[in-house]
Design an enzyme around this catalytic site. Sequence first.
Site, PDB file in Angstrom:
ATOM      1  CD  GLU A 181      -2.978  -1.121   2.256  1.00 14.71           C
ATOM      2  OE1 GLU A 181      -2.681  -0.590   3.337  1.00 14.71           O
ATOM      3  OE2 GLU A 181      -4.078  -1.654   2.051  1.00 14.71           O
ATOM      4  CD  GLU A 382      -4.286  -6.069   2.648  1.00 15.29           C
ATOM      5  OE1 GLU A 382      -5.100  -5.390   3.316  1.00 15.29           O
ATOM      6  OE2 GLU A 382      -3.059  -5.892   2.694  1.00 15.29           O
TER       7      GLU A 382
HETATM    8  C1  BGP Z   1      -4.513  -2.891   5.026  1.00 18.67           C
HETATM    9  C2  BGP Z   1      -3.218  -3.507   5.442  1.00 18.67           C
HETATM   10  C3  BGP Z   1      -3.352  -4.775   6.173  1.00 18.67           C
HETATM   11  C4  BGP Z   1      -4.600  -4.944   6.997  1.00 18.67           C
HETATM   12  C5  BGP Z   1      -5.834  -4.319   6.410  1.00 18.67           C
HETATM   13  C6  BGP Z   1      -7.027  -4.219   7.332  1.00 18.67           C
HETATM   14  O1  BGP Z   1      -4.316  -1.529   4.985  1.00 18.67           O
HETATM   15  O2  BGP Z   1      -2.407  -3.736   4.320  1.00 18.67           O
HETATM   16  O3  BGP Z   1      -2.159  -5.011   6.840  1.00 18.67           O
HETATM   17  O4  BGP Z   1      -4.421  -4.826   8.308  1.00 18.67           O
HETATM   18  O5  BGP Z   1      -5.590  -3.056   5.887  1.00 18.67           O
HETATM   19  O6  BGP Z   1      -6.882  -3.099   8.163  1.00 18.67           O
HETATM   20  P1  BGP Z   1      -7.066  -3.180   9.729  1.00 18.67           P
HETATM   21  O7  BGP Z   1      -6.142  -4.237  10.181  1.00 18.67           O
HETATM   22  O8  BGP Z   1      -6.694  -1.837  10.225  1.00 18.67           O
HETATM   23  O9  BGP Z   1      -8.480  -3.498   9.945  1.00 18.67           O
END
Ligand code: BGP
Length: 493
Positions: A181, A382
Amino acid sequence: MSDATLKSFPEGFLWGAASAANQCEGAWDVDGKSASIADCLTIGGIDHPRLITLDIDTDQYTYPSHRAVDFFHRYKEDIALMAEMGFKAFRMSINCTRILPTEHGEPNEAGLAYYEDVFRELRAHGIEPIVTLCHNDMPLEFTREFDCWADRRAIDYFVRFCEVCFERYRGLVSYWLMFNELNLLTQVSATWLHACYCNEGTTSFDDQVDDPRKRFQSLHHLFVASGLAVMRGRKIDPSYRFGTMASISLNYPHTCNPDDVFKAQQATQFDSFFVPDVQVFGAYPFFAKRYFERNGIELAIEDGDLEAIRDGHVDFLSFSYYGTGCVSTTETGERMYGNSFESVRNPYLETTEWGWGIDAVGLRTTLNALYDRYHVPLLIVENGIGVSEELVPDGKGSYTVNDDYRIDFLRKHIEQMHLAVDDGIDLIGYTAWTAMDLVSLGTGEFKKRYGFIFIDCDDQGEGSLDRYRKKSFWWYKRVIETNGEDLEGPIDA
Ligand code: BGP
C-alpha cells in the site's frame, strides 16, 4: 450459483488469502531478528490511537506484534488448514528484520532458513506464495539513526535485502510485491508505516506531524529502491513477476454537482493512482509534478534515479480493496471511514462495526477503472470484513463461528469480480484478508477479526492460540473447488 452465461474465472486463478508478517508471526526477537517499526506500536482501539514508542517498554505497554498469533511457530498447522480449504495461493510478507537485522551486517541464516521452510511447506501443499517484500516492518534502528526512508541509506539496505531474497528463493517464489500500500504515503497518516520516521511531536498513529517535502522525498527513495530491486531481480531470475501494491479506494462525488465530480476525480487521482502510475508507467505523472510545483516541493533527484524508476517498472498491479470514499464540496454531515481514509457518508452504503463503508459493486467499478488505466494483469490481494466474534459450540465436540455476514460480504464481492472478468478484465487472483485471524494494523486489536480460521487470543494477547474453522472456512473451500462458480454452499463441514 453464479450465472452460467458469464465468462469463467481463468484456469489457474490464484484463490487464497493474505497476511502480513508483523501481524501474524510474533516471535519478534528470536533467532537474530531485530526490532522493526511495527514492534514499537502499542495496542489501540476504535477510539484511541496506537502509540509509537521509540523505546520499547513492555512493562508499560502491550505490543501486539510481539506474540501476534504465533504463525512463526505454527505455520505448518496454518498451512495445513489453508490446504484443507484448497488454497491455490497465500500472500505473506517477509519481515526484513529477520533476514538483514542491521544496516551493514551479514544476512541472518536463521531468518533465511525460516522463510525457505515456509515456502517449501506451501509448495508441498500446492500453494503458490505471493510475497510482499516490505509490509510495514523496516528496522527500528533506521528510524532512530537516520529517519529511515528520508535517507538514501534505506535504498541501499532494501535493494540488498531484496537481492538476498531473490537469490535464496529462486524456484520457490514467482510473484513479488514490492511495498504494501505504498500509495498511502500521499497522506500524512501513513508517514510512520511507510516512510518509517516520526517528526518531532508525533506520538501516535492518528496524529502525525507532517513535513510534506520530507514525506515526498521518502516516497521518491521508495520508488528508486523499488526500481533498482526490480532490475536486479530480473537479472537474477527473468521469470520473476513484480507487482506494485496499492490500497485502492475510488472517490465518488456526493452529488452530480460538477464541483463534486471534479473534486472526486482529483482525490482518486492523487490518493489511488499517483503511486501505481509511477510504478507501472515508470515515470511521475503530470499531476504529481504540478502538485510539487504548487506546493514548493523540490525533490532531491540524483543521477540514475529516474532511469531506475523507468527501467524498474512493474509487471502487474496488486491492490487491496475495502470500499470506496465519497467526496463533497459542500456536505459537512456524517462521516464514513475506510482503510486509512475518512470521507462523507455515502447514504447508499452500509457500514461495518468499525464504520467502514461496504461497497461490493465498487469492486467491479474499481477493476474496470484500473484495467482501463493500466492494461496490466490485476491481482486483488486484500478484501474482507473485520468483525468482533465469539466461538460457539459446533455440535460436533469443537467450536466454530457462524460468520454468515462474512460469507455474505465475500460472496457479494466475488460476484462483482466475476462480472468484471466477464467485462474482459485480466484478473489473475484473489487473496482475501485473511486466512486466520491476526492483529489489526489500524487499531492493533485482536478482536477485529477477518479470518476463515478463528484464533483464540484476546486484546491483551491472552489465549491458547488454538485454531478453529469458522463457517466461512467451508464456504470458501467450496468456492475454490468450483473456481468461483458456486458461491452458495454447502457450508457445513
Ligand atoms: C490494510 C493492510 C493490512 C490490513 C488491512 C485491514 O491496509 O495492508 O495489513 O491490516 O488493511 O486493516 P485493519 O487491520 O486496520 O483493519
